[in-house]
Design an enzyme around this catalytic site. Structure first.
Site, PDB file in Angstrom:
ATOM      1  N   TYR A 145      33.962  49.272  30.252  1.00 49.54           N
ATOM      2  CA  TYR A 145      35.318  48.635  29.405  1.00 49.54           C
ATOM      3  C   TYR A 145      35.109  47.236  28.961  1.00 49.54           C
ATOM      4  O   TYR A 145      34.126  46.632  29.653  1.00 49.54           O
ATOM      5  CB  TYR A 145      36.494  48.651  30.443  1.00 49.54           C
ATOM      6  CG  TYR A 145      36.568  47.714  31.563  1.00 49.54           C
ATOM      7  CD1 TYR A 145      37.161  46.497  31.461  1.00 49.54           C
ATOM      8  CD2 TYR A 145      35.946  48.211  32.931  1.00 49.54           C
ATOM      9  CE1 TYR A 145      37.052  45.592  32.514  1.00 49.54           C
ATOM     10  CE2 TYR A 145      35.936  47.389  33.854  1.00 49.54           C
ATOM     11  CZ  TYR A 145      36.583  45.965  33.519  1.00 49.54           C
ATOM     12  OH  TYR A 145      36.343  45.153  34.796  1.00 49.54           O
ATOM     13  N   CYS A 146      35.866  46.626  27.885  1.00 50.41           N
ATOM     14  CA  CYS A 146      35.718  45.468  27.394  1.00 50.41           C
ATOM     15  C   CYS A 146      37.012  45.009  27.089  1.00 50.41           C
ATOM     16  O   CYS A 146      37.937  45.699  27.240  1.00 50.41           O
ATOM     17  CB  CYS A 146      34.699  45.368  26.557  1.00 50.41           C
ATOM     18  SG  CYS A 146      34.684  46.531  24.992  1.00 50.41           S
ATOM     19  N   THR A 147      37.069  43.973  26.285  1.00 54.11           N
ATOM     20  CA  THR A 147      38.428  43.448  25.963  1.00 54.11           C
ATOM     21  C   THR A 147      39.227  44.625  24.784  1.00 54.11           C
ATOM     22  O   THR A 147      40.175  44.929  25.141  1.00 54.11           O
ATOM     23  CB  THR A 147      38.163  42.000  25.047  1.00 54.11           C
ATOM     24  OG1 THR A 147      37.372  41.332  25.720  1.00 54.11           O
ATOM     25  CG2 THR A 147      39.457  41.542  24.537  1.00 54.11           C
ATOM     26  N   ILE A 189      40.701  46.864  27.288  1.00 52.31           N
ATOM     27  CA  ILE A 189      41.757  46.296  28.185  1.00 52.31           C
ATOM     28  C   ILE A 189      42.933  46.266  27.594  1.00 52.31           C
ATOM     29  O   ILE A 189      44.200  46.625  28.137  1.00 52.31           O
ATOM     30  CB  ILE A 189      41.242  44.694  28.746  1.00 52.31           C
ATOM     31  CG1 ILE A 189      40.118  44.895  29.702  1.00 52.31           C
ATOM     32  CG2 ILE A 189      42.358  44.344  29.628  1.00 52.31           C
ATOM     33  CD1 ILE A 189      39.347  43.624  29.690  1.00 52.31           C
ATOM     34  N   CYS A 207      31.828  47.857  24.730  1.00 54.54           N
ATOM     35  CA  CYS A 207      31.907  49.094  25.683  1.00 54.54           C
ATOM     36  C   CYS A 207      31.332  50.311  24.731  1.00 54.54           C
ATOM     37  O   CYS A 207      30.890  51.311  25.270  1.00 54.54           O
ATOM     38  CB  CYS A 207      32.908  49.365  26.344  1.00 54.54           C
ATOM     39  SG  CYS A 207      34.511  49.309  25.830  1.00 54.54           S
TER      40      CYS A 207
END
Length: 310
Positions: A198-200, A227, A205
């Site tokens: 996961y990333c922002t 996220i 990702c």
């Protein structure tokens, strides 16, 4: 002929945006797809984004587009209509709305770059579209409860510091390029395990999941919309939000509060704090976490040395 770049000083633009009362939305979107004439693409985007009073930064490369922007609420559907009709690849493009709408950007920048995310990948036959399996909040929450499943945070260390999923692995780094270089050797023990990335907002990702698959990892998942997408989807469906702390963002806000937990510490007094600032001494400008008390004591500087130099 239209002027396709900003002519007003950033200081003046910042003053204007902070005196503006019109409600704005902060948005982000990206798409990996082939763009042949990047300069032409860039100019069309600048022209139309400027028309709709869009602020923020947009990167265009032969591999696609990446944008973090702010727009007057009344112009949102006009922009959406432009994007959906500009190119078939952008039809039904996923647009992430931020978790809060505080002032985020004050000027428009549309740039042509070599890549929309600098990754250091040199292999010509690497396919960024060969991504892992997308998952949403219900599946994320279920997988978080399974201790055999590995969660990897594909953000920089300073992002991870103020917020992350519990027990998610941090790949210590200051850039995505550095992180990708470390990723495969660090995770080689888990080639046959289930891995969630996961990333922002999803862009890092997504590429990282394709890189993992390219390197032989079998069971790769990543959170749709990152996220931001996870939080929106969980709240929409009445599910618990299991992300702890703040979500770091690359604009004036520097963070979006997700949970009430504070999991990071002031650099100067080591008390709980999750507020990032840049050192007020311009020759330093260090990004660091500072509590309210130390911001007064150190006059918004990172050290006594910098404070004395102002």
């Amino acid at each position: 002929m239209s002027i396709l770049y900003n002519l007003i000083s950033k200081k003046e633009l910042k003053k204007r945006i902070f005196s503006e009362t019109e409600p704005r939305l902060t948005l982000s979107f990206y798409k990996y797809f082939s763009i042949e004439n990047t300069q032409e693409y860039r100019d069309e985007f600048y022209k139309n984004f400027n028309k709709y009073n869009v602020l923020g930064r947009i990167y265009i490369a032969t591999e696609g587009i990446n944008a973090q922007i702010s727009i007057p609420k009344k112009n949102y559907f006009l922009l959406k209509n432009f994007l959906y009709n500009f190119n078939l690849e952008l039809k039904n493009l996923r647009i992430n709305k931020s978790l809060n709408n505080e002032k985020s950007f004050w000027f428009l920048s549309v740039k042509v770059r070599e890549k929309i995310v600098q990754d250091g990948i040199k292999q010509d036959f690497f396919n960024p579209k060969n991504v892992g399996t997308y998952i949403k909040s219900k599946t994320v929450n279920s997988m978080l409860s399974d201790k055999k499943i590995i969660f990897i945070d594909m953000r920089n260390s300073y992002e991870y510091a103020i917020g992350h999923f519990e027990n998610a692995i941090e790949i210590k780094s200051l850039t995505f390029r550095e992180q990708l270089k470390k990723l495969i050797p660090l995770m080689k023990y888990a080639k046959n395990k289930k891995i969630v990335m996961y990333c922002t907002g999803g862009i890092r990702c997504e590429k990282a999941s394709a890189w993992m698959r390219f390197n032989g990892f079998k069971h790769i998942y990543h959170i749709k919309g990152g996220i931001i997408g996870y939080v929106h989807d969980a709240r929409k469906n009445g599910l618990p939000v299991l992300f702890k702390g703040k979500n770091f963002v690359f604009d004036n806000r520097m963070g979006e509060k997700i949970s009430d937990e504070i999991i990071s510490f002031c650099k100067q007094c080591n008390q709980l704090s999750d507020t990032y600032v840049n050192c007020k001494y311009n020759s330093c400008h260090l990004l660091f976490i500072q509590c309210e008390k130390c911001s007064i004591n150190f006059k918004n500087c990172c050290s006594s040395n910098c404070m004395e130099k102002i």
